[in-house]
Design a protein around this motif. Sequence first.
Motif, PDB file in Angstrom:
ATOM      1  N   LYS A  10      56.547  12.839  14.688  1.00 57.16           N
ATOM      2  CA  LYS A  10      55.921  13.879  15.507  1.00 57.16           C
ATOM      3  C   LYS A  10      56.985  14.784  16.123  1.00 57.16           C
ATOM      4  N   ASN A  11      58.039  14.182  16.677  1.00 57.73           N
ATOM      5  CA  ASN A  11      59.116  14.965  17.283  1.00 57.73           C
ATOM      6  C   ASN A  11      59.803  15.860  16.240  1.00 57.73           C
ATOM      7  N   SER A  12      60.051  15.276  15.078  1.00 51.21           N
ATOM      8  CA  SER A  12      60.709  16.045  14.009  1.00 51.21           C
ATOM      9  C   SER A  12      59.809  17.188  13.548  1.00 51.21           C
ATOM     10  N   LEU A  13      58.525  16.925  13.401  1.00 52.76           N
ATOM     11  CA  LEU A  13      57.585  17.985  13.001  1.00 52.76           C
ATOM     12  C   LEU A  13      57.469  19.052  14.084  1.00 52.76           C
ATOM     13  N   GLY A  14      57.465  18.629  15.327  1.00 56.50           N
ATOM     14  CA  GLY A  14      57.417  19.611  16.425  1.00 56.50           C
ATOM     15  C   GLY A  14      58.654  20.495  16.430  1.00 56.50           C
ATOM     16  N   GLU A  15      59.822  19.861  16.235  1.00 50.63           N
ATOM     17  CA  GLU A  15      61.059  20.634  16.186  1.00 50.63           C
ATOM     18  C   GLU A  15      61.060  21.564  14.974  1.00 50.63           C
ATOM     19  N   ALA A  16      60.573  21.073  13.832  1.00 50.19           N
ATOM     20  CA  ALA A  16      60.502  21.912  12.627  1.00 50.19           C
ATOM     21  C   ALA A  16      59.569  23.095  12.868  1.00 50.19           C
ATOM     22  N   GLY A  17      58.450  22.833  13.545  1.00 47.31           N
ATOM     23  CA  GLY A  17      57.501  23.917  13.863  1.00 47.31           C
ATOM     24  C   GLY A  17      58.137  24.955  14.772  1.00 47.31           C
ATOM     25  N   SER A  18      58.881  24.474  15.798  1.00 52.33           N
ATOM     26  CA  SER A  18      59.549  25.395  16.716  1.00 52.33           C
ATOM     27  C   SER A  18      60.579  26.248  15.968  1.00 52.33           C
ATOM     28  N   ARG A  19      61.338  25.576  15.110  1.00 50.72           N
ATOM     29  CA  ARG A  19      62.358  26.313  14.348  1.00 50.72           C
ATOM     30  C   ARG A  19      61.708  27.298  13.364  1.00 50.72           C
ATOM     31  N   LEU A  20      60.572  26.910  12.782  1.00 50.96           N
ATOM     32  CA  LEU A  20      59.858  27.794  11.873  1.00 50.96           C
ATOM     33  C   LEU A  20      59.310  29.006  12.627  1.00 50.96           C
ATOM     34  N   LYS A  21      58.802  28.758  13.833  1.00 56.97           N
ATOM     35  CA  LYS A  21      58.299  29.854  14.666  1.00 56.97           C
ATOM     36  C   LYS A  21      59.441  30.815  15.018  1.00 56.97           C
ATOM     37  N   GLN A  22      60.617  30.254  15.357  1.00 58.31           N
ATOM     38  CA  GLN A  22      61.778  31.088  15.676  1.00 58.31           C
ATOM     39  C   GLN A  22      62.226  31.887  14.447  1.00 58.31           C
ATOM     40  N   ALA A  23      62.187  31.241  13.271  1.00 62.23           N
ATOM     41  CA  ALA A  23      62.568  31.917  12.033  1.00 62.23           C
ATOM     42  C   ALA A  23      61.617  33.067  11.744  1.00 62.23           C
ATOM     43  N   ALA A  24      60.322  32.855  11.964  1.00 60.45           N
ATOM     44  CA  ALA A  24      59.335  33.918  11.747  1.00 60.45           C
ATOM     45  C   ALA A  24      59.584  35.068  12.728  1.00 60.45           C
ATOM     46  N   HIS A  25      59.889  34.729  13.976  1.00 63.61           N
ATOM     47  CA  HIS A  25      60.187  35.753  14.981  1.00 63.61           C
ATOM     48  C   HIS A  25      61.426  36.546  14.579  1.00 63.61           C
ATOM     49  N   ASP A  26      62.481  35.832  14.139  1.00 63.31           N
ATOM     50  CA  ASP A  26      63.711  36.505  13.705  1.00 63.31           C
ATOM     51  C   ASP A  26      63.466  37.392  12.484  1.00 63.31           C
ATOM     52  N   ALA A  27      62.627  36.899  11.543  1.00 66.35           N
ATOM     53  CA  ALA A  27      62.299  37.700  10.358  1.00 66.35           C
ATOM     54  C   ALA A  27      61.548  38.962  10.760  1.00 66.35           C
ATOM     55  N   GLY A  28      60.630  38.845  11.704  1.00 63.64           N
ATOM     56  CA  GLY A  28      59.900  40.016  12.213  1.00 63.64           C
ATOM     57  C   GLY A  28      60.841  41.029  12.837  1.00 63.64           C
ATOM     58  N   ASP A  29      61.794  40.518  13.631  1.00 66.54           N
ATOM     59  CA  ASP A  29      62.788  41.417  14.241  1.00 66.54           C
ATOM     60  C   ASP A  29      63.627  42.113  13.173  1.00 66.54           C
ATOM     61  N   ALA A  30      63.990  41.345  12.148  1.00 63.23           N
ATOM     62  CA  ALA A  30      64.798  41.920  11.076  1.00 63.23           C
ATOM     63  C   ALA A  30      64.020  43.008  10.339  1.00 63.23           C
ATOM     64  N   ILE A  31      62.744  42.726  10.073  1.00 66.60           N
ATOM     65  CA  ILE A  31      61.910  43.722   9.376  1.00 66.60           C
ATOM     66  C   ILE A  31      61.729  44.956  10.238  1.00 66.60           C
ATOM     67  N   LYS A  32      61.490  44.732  11.545  1.00 66.48           N
ATOM     68  CA  LYS A  32      61.331  45.870  12.447  1.00 66.48           C
ATOM     69  C   LYS A  32      62.623  46.688  12.496  1.00 66.48           C
TER      70      LYS A  32
END
Length: 118
Positions: A10-32
């Motif tokens: 659960k902890n690993s999946l939560g951390e993976a989800g957080s990192r995935l959310k951050q990656a999506a945010h960074d990708a959005g910033d890059a696209i913008k």
Amino acid sequence: MSPTSTDNVKNSLGEAGSRLKQAAHDAGDAIKGAADVAGDELRLGKANVKADLADSALSGLSALEGLGEAGREQMDLVLDKGRDLVDSAADLIRERPLASFGVAFAAGWIIAKLARSK
């Protein structure tokens, strides 16, 4: 109590989800950021095209202004050549009046024959 394997997953999946959310945010910033840069490049390109078209129009107008003068120069050259031909013909007539008369007579006779045959 020590964490269980389920807790670790659960902890690993939560951390993976957080990192995935951050990656999506960074990708959005890059696209913008890329869109902003592309927009800037597009505006710059548009300005360059407008400037090139304006320069082309000015060059065309300049060519049109010179066209009248060039036409006059060419007309003067043609008139000079015409005068030279007339002078040359006059000199030939003065030098050989009988031959000139014979050629003129023959040309008139041929033209008259051609005119009557039609």
